[in-house]
Design a protein around this motif. Sequence first.
Motif, short mmCIF file in Angstrom:
data_model
loop_
_atom_site.label_atom_id
_atom_site.label_comp_id
_atom_site.label_asym_id
_atom_site.label_seq_id
_atom_site.Cartn_x
_atom_site.Cartn_y
_atom_site.Cartn_z
N ILE A 79 0.84 -1.20 0.00
CA ILE A 79 0.00 0.00 0.00
C ILE A 79 0.87 1.25 0.00
CG2 ILE A 79 -1.69 1.33 1.33
CD1 ILE A 79 -2.95 -1.31 2.15
N ALA A 80 1.99 1.22 0.68
CA ALA A 80 2.91 2.37 0.68
C ALA A 80 3.40 2.65 -0.75
CB ALA A 80 4.09 2.11 1.61
N ALA A 100 -7.56 -1.51 11.11
CA ALA A 100 -6.65 -1.15 10.02
C ALA A 100 -5.69 -0.03 10.43
CB ALA A 100 -7.45 -0.71 8.79
N GLY A 101 -5.83 0.44 11.65
CA GLY A 101 -5.01 1.55 12.12
C GLY A 101 -3.52 1.26 12.13
N GLU A 102 -3.14 0.06 12.58
CA GLU A 102 -1.72 -0.24 12.63
C GLU A 102 -1.11 -0.35 11.24
OE1 GLU A 102 -0.23 -3.20 15.26
OE2 GLU A 102 -1.58 -2.63 16.90
N VAL A 103 -1.88 -0.82 10.27
CA VAL A 103 -1.39 -0.83 8.89
C VAL A 103 -1.19 0.61 8.41
CG1 VAL A 103 -1.95 -1.39 6.48
CG2 VAL A 103 -2.37 -3.06 8.28
N ALA A 104 -2.12 1.49 8.74
CA ALA A 104 -1.98 2.89 8.36
C ALA A 104 -0.74 3.50 8.98
CB ALA A 104 -3.23 3.67 8.79
N ALA A 109 4.77 5.53 8.13
CA ALA A 109 6.20 5.46 8.41
C ALA A 109 6.99 5.17 7.15
CB ALA A 109 6.47 4.40 9.47
N LEU A 110 6.48 4.30 6.30
CA LEU A 110 7.17 3.94 5.06
C LEU A 110 7.18 5.08 4.05
CD1 LEU A 110 5.82 0.30 4.65
CD2 LEU A 110 8.21 0.92 5.00
N GLY A 112 6.81 8.28 4.73
CA GLY A 112 7.56 9.41 5.29
C GLY A 112 6.89 10.75 5.03
N ASP A 113 7.66 11.72 4.53
CA ASP A 113 7.13 13.06 4.31
C ASP A 113 6.01 13.10 3.27
OD1 ASP A 113 8.93 13.99 6.14
OD2 ASP A 113 10.39 14.68 4.66
N GLY A 114 5.84 12.03 2.53
CA GLY A 114 4.77 11.98 1.54
C GLY A 114 3.38 11.96 2.15
N VAL A 115 3.30 11.62 3.44
CA VAL A 115 2.04 11.71 4.19
C VAL A 115 2.23 12.81 5.24
CG1 VAL A 115 0.52 10.56 5.84
CG2 VAL A 115 1.35 9.32 3.85
N ASP A 116 1.54 13.93 5.04
CA ASP A 116 1.71 15.05 5.97
C ASP A 116 0.58 15.17 6.98
OD1 ASP A 116 -0.28 15.89 4.27
OD2 ASP A 116 0.66 17.81 3.76
N ARG A 117 -0.52 14.46 6.76
CA ARG A 117 -1.64 14.46 7.71
C ARG A 117 -2.13 13.03 7.88
NH1 ARG A 117 -4.10 19.45 9.52
NH2 ARG A 117 -2.65 21.08 8.87
N LEU A 118 -2.30 12.63 9.13
CA LEU A 118 -2.73 11.28 9.47
C LEU A 118 -3.89 11.35 10.46
CD1 LEU A 118 -2.22 8.14 9.57
CD2 LEU A 118 -0.57 8.60 11.40
N ALA A 119 -4.90 10.53 10.25
CA ALA A 119 -6.02 10.42 11.20
C ALA A 119 -6.16 8.95 11.60
CB ALA A 119 -7.32 10.93 10.59
N LEU A 120 -6.15 8.69 12.89
CA LEU A 120 -6.34 7.34 13.42
C LEU A 120 -7.63 7.34 14.23
CD1 LEU A 120 -2.67 6.67 14.62
CD2 LEU A 120 -3.76 5.88 12.50
N LEU A 121 -8.58 6.54 13.78
CA LEU A 121 -9.92 6.56 14.37
C LEU A 121 -10.23 5.23 15.05
CD1 LEU A 121 -11.79 8.10 11.29
CD2 LEU A 121 -10.49 9.28 13.05
#
Length: 206
Positions: A79-80, A100-104, A109-110, A112-121
Amino acid sequence: MTRAAAPDAAYEHRSFGAPGAERTVFLLREGVSTLSDPLHDATTRRDVRVVAIGLTVDDIDDPVAYRGTTPAEATARRIAQFVTEERGDRSAGLVGVATAGEVAIQVAALVGDGVDRLALLAVPRPESELGGHAVAELLENIAAKTLLMNARKDPDAANAAARWFAERLPSARVEMVPQTSDPESRLVLAEVWERVLSHVAPGTLR
């Protein structure tokens, strides 16, 4: 909208929202409604493309292991790669729901800077000490601004779970949802989707 298999994997994905939007958000869930738009009205009010990736119980299985790759780790790597290809040269948002939160977290982490906003619900804390140590190491290296949303009476992911993740993330905000329409008091994605989009896709209101 599009619906297809993600590259080099058996994961179906579906895109909704604005196809040509500059902002892309990836949504990871497990269950029967993984490919549905959580709240159509909220999505269409924003200039954002949402890519929902369908996961199964087998995809997110993450048994404690000292060597080798767990199914969840293999899923996260694929997925990364998909996220990196789909986002192009722009940063993206990422949403992980419940199991699915731990996969997210691994994907964030993989990439890196390509993901600047993360939501864990409604993400439960790791069950074992070894698993918790591995997740904690990942969290410490995630620079994305992170929103943690949990229902106050969720039997698996209430305030203690949110606090556990917040203490290990460099940049985290916790929001507890006092009431939900679920009879078991679990977080309902549709009820918080507008708030989630405001975090992972800021500045995109039409």
